[in-house]
Design a protein around this motif. Structure first.
Motif, PDB file in Angstrom:
ATOM      1  N   PHE A 142       0.829  -1.204   0.000  1.00 36.90           N
ATOM      2  CA  PHE A 142       0.000   0.000   0.000  1.00 36.90           C
ATOM      3  C   PHE A 142       0.865   1.255   0.000  1.00 36.90           C
ATOM      4  CE2 PHE A 142      -1.593   3.244   3.038  1.00 36.90           C
ATOM      5  CZ  PHE A 142      -2.547   3.832   2.217  1.00 36.90           C
ATOM      6  N   ALA A 143       1.891   1.296   0.837  1.00 38.94           N
ATOM      7  CA  ALA A 143       2.752   2.477   0.936  1.00 38.94           C
ATOM      8  C   ALA A 143       3.459   2.746  -0.390  1.00 38.94           C
ATOM      9  CB  ALA A 143       3.766   2.296   2.057  1.00 38.94           C
ATOM     10  N   VAL A 144       3.995   1.699  -1.012  1.00 39.25           N
ATOM     11  CA  VAL A 144       4.695   1.867  -2.298  1.00 39.25           C
ATOM     12  C   VAL A 144       3.719   2.314  -3.379  1.00 39.25           C
ATOM     13  CG1 VAL A 144       5.953   0.653  -4.109  1.00 39.25           C
ATOM     14  CG2 VAL A 144       6.517   0.229  -1.716  1.00 39.25           C
ATOM     15  N   THR A 145       2.551   1.680  -3.417  1.00 32.14           N
ATOM     16  CA  THR A 145       1.561   2.031  -4.443  1.00 32.14           C
ATOM     17  C   THR A 145       1.056   3.452  -4.256  1.00 32.14           C
ATOM     18  OG1 THR A 145       0.854  -0.293  -4.497  1.00 32.14           O
ATOM     19  CG2 THR A 145      -0.598   1.313  -5.520  1.00 32.14           C
ATOM     20  N   ALA A 146       0.831   3.859  -2.998  1.00 33.29           N
ATOM     21  CA  ALA A 146       0.378   5.223  -2.725  1.00 33.29           C
ATOM     22  C   ALA A 146       1.440   6.237  -3.130  1.00 33.29           C
ATOM     23  CB  ALA A 146       0.035   5.370  -1.247  1.00 33.29           C
ATOM     24  N   GLY A 147       2.692   5.938  -2.841  1.00 32.67           N
ATOM     25  CA  GLY A 147       3.771   6.836  -3.233  1.00 32.67           C
ATOM     26  C   GLY A 147       3.873   6.985  -4.740  1.00 32.67           C
ATOM     27  N   ARG A 148       3.751   5.874  -5.459  1.00 33.73           N
ATOM     28  CA  ARG A 148       3.807   5.934  -6.921  1.00 33.73           C
ATOM     29  C   ARG A 148       2.618   6.704  -7.488  1.00 33.73           C
ATOM     30  NH1 ARG A 148       5.500  -0.382  -8.276  1.00 33.73           N
ATOM     31  NH2 ARG A 148       7.732  -0.177  -7.748  1.00 33.73           N
TER      32      ARG A 148
END
Length: 490
Positions: free
Chosen positions: A417-423
């Motif tokens: 979730f954190a990586v996807t939100a950042g992207r």
């Protein structure tokens, strides 16, 4: 980190026009958001002046009116959620409305209205499709890993499911619901600007209350004691920490840091500043300091670094550094009180040593025995402790909470979730739409702050600030479908 390129913008307008333009967004947002707020105000005035109908009937009529209004004006429902949540999130669950906090009740009504609107459109047009994006998929996995899987694991182990477990399994679903509310309203560029200005404006209000509370100015503490307490702990309001309208100092620091990134993003995208925006920066910085949380100040620094890295510019430091110095000077009595914790026997604040003792005594032994860290212990992020004043001991470590509540699946779901939100936020920053670029910058800063500070506390679940995180992610995410001509946005 990828550095966003700044498009060539037309020449700056005259200074007078810049000053006037700085207030246009906020004025326009308040004007358009006035519809639902006016509806609520009129209903309350009528209810106060006319006592013919019982209170439940009046509340029911108000709820129905709000649902009808939002169903026909979906953008106003988003304005209401963005505006109301930081103002009432600190009111204890059940103290005003049974079971729910006031902001949860408002979000539930707005969500019901938008669901009703969707069902009507589905029946009339039959061309409304559902499509999962990578970000919504990540949120769905996070919600499932924090609820369904832990409850199934309790059943497999023949462990009882307590009400606390059920309550905590709803936490991520609640924030996912806030995200869906914003997305389902299909806001255009102008209305995204309205949401951003409303978010910053309300954050300034929260910051001012926090500053006055930390400085023991006027009757602020006594007024907050009527509703804004955690477990009726009124004494905590006078400990020189600005818990403000969220009743949680660290959540206040997070909320203000997120919105500071948004405010800086407004100045970055529009290539101009004004006295009004400068005052906003000062107030938000002072609000973070007044929260008197070391991790809050760390989060502020992380957010500033993230903004500088994403924009590829350090010019924002021209506003942030002097503002931070001003905040430290003004709030030095608050900082001095907090630093006294280092004069303890162990040379560390009691809150730090107490946190570590609690983890070593009550959580880590259970978590790391019998391979419980693989699938978790139970969803409830606290244990009953009758000897404590508030009756519970909470897990004061976000990543420990992830393993405790859902084990490795929940930890991996959060990382995804954190990586996807950042992207997603970075894609918004690189887009050509100014409002989405600002929301994307705020979203990147917010998810970065949250991911790092999860080392200390479960920041992903903090009331008010977590709502702001999911709102920013929703505002910056690209539209899932094109809205047909003539479709009303409210």
């Amino acid at each position: 980190m990828t550095v966003a390129t700044i498009p060539v913008l037309p020449p700056q307008p005259p200074a007078a026009a810049r000053v006037r333009s700085a207030t246009d967004g906020l004025r326009s947002a308040v004007t358009e958001a006035g519809g639902p707020l006016l509806l609520v105000g009129v209903a309350l005035a009528v209810g106060a002046g006319v006592s013919l109908a019982p209170l439940p009937a009046f509340i029911g009529a108000l709820a129905i009116g709000l649902v009808v209004w939002v169903a026909t004006h979906p953008a106003h429902g988003v304005y209401l959620v963005v505006t109301i949540t930081p103002l009432v999130a600190g009111i204890d669950r059940g103290s005003v409305i049974p079971v729910l906090r006031p902001n949860e009740a408002v979000a539930a009504l707005v969500g019901a209205a938008l669901l009703l609107r969707w069902l009507v459109r589905l029946r009339s047009t039959r061309d409304v499709t559902l499509r999962l994006t990578p970000l919504t998929t990540a949120m769905l996995l996070l919600a499932l890993a924090s609820s369904v899987l832990p409850l199934l694991w309790l059943q497999v182990r023949n462990q009882p499911i307590a009400s606390d477990d059920l309550l905590y399994t709803l936490t991520i679903w609640k924030f996912f619901g806030v995200f869906l509310i914003v997305r389902s309203a299909h806001l255009d560029e102008r209305r995204i600007w309205h949401c951003l200005y409303l978010s910053v404006g309300v954050a300034v209000v929260v910051a001012i209350v926090a500053i006055l509370q930390a400085m023991h100015v006027g009757p602020v503490i006594s007024l907050l004691g009527n509703y804004y307490t955690t477990n009726n702990n009124v004494n905590a309001l006078g400990n020189s920490r600005g818990s403000s309208l969220l009743a949680l100092p660290i959540a206040v620091a997070d909320l203000l840091s997120f919105n500071l990134a948004v405010l800086v993003g407004i100045m970055w995208v529009r290539r101009r500043t004004s006295p009004l925006l400068g005052v906003g920066v000062l107030i938000l910085l002072a609000g973070v300091v007044s929260a008197a949380e070391f991790s809050g100040v760390l989060g502020l620094a992380i957010g500033i670094i993230a903004v500088c890295a994403v924009t590829g510019s350090v010019k924002i430091l021209r506003y942030v550094v002097p503002g931070a110095v001003f905040a430290v000077v003004v709030l030095w009595p608050v900082i001095q009180t907090r630093l006294m914790g280092f004069h303890s026997t162990y040379g560390l604040p009691q809150s730090w040593t107490g946190r570590l003792v609690n983890l070593r005594t009550y959580f880590w032994p259970t978590l790391f025995s019998h391979d419980h860290f693989v699938l978790g212990v139970r969803p409830a992020a606290r244990i009953v402790a009758p000897h404590r004043a508030n009756g519970f001991i909470w897990i004061e470590s976000g990543y420990t909470w992830l393993l405790w509540a859902g084990g490795i699946p929940l930890l991996l779901a959060f990382c995804y979730f954190a990586v996807t939100a950042g992207r997603s936020g970075m894609r918004a920053v690189r887009s050509g739409l100014p409002a989405r670029r600002v929301a994307g910058l705020g979203g990147v800063a917010a998810i970065t702050i949250t991911s790092v500070l999860m080392i200390f506390d479960p920041h992903l679940t903090y009331r008010g600030s977590a709502d702001s995180l999911f709102v920013l992610l929703a505002l910056s995410a690209p539209a899932v479908r094109h809205v047909q001509a003539g479709d009303s946005h409210g």
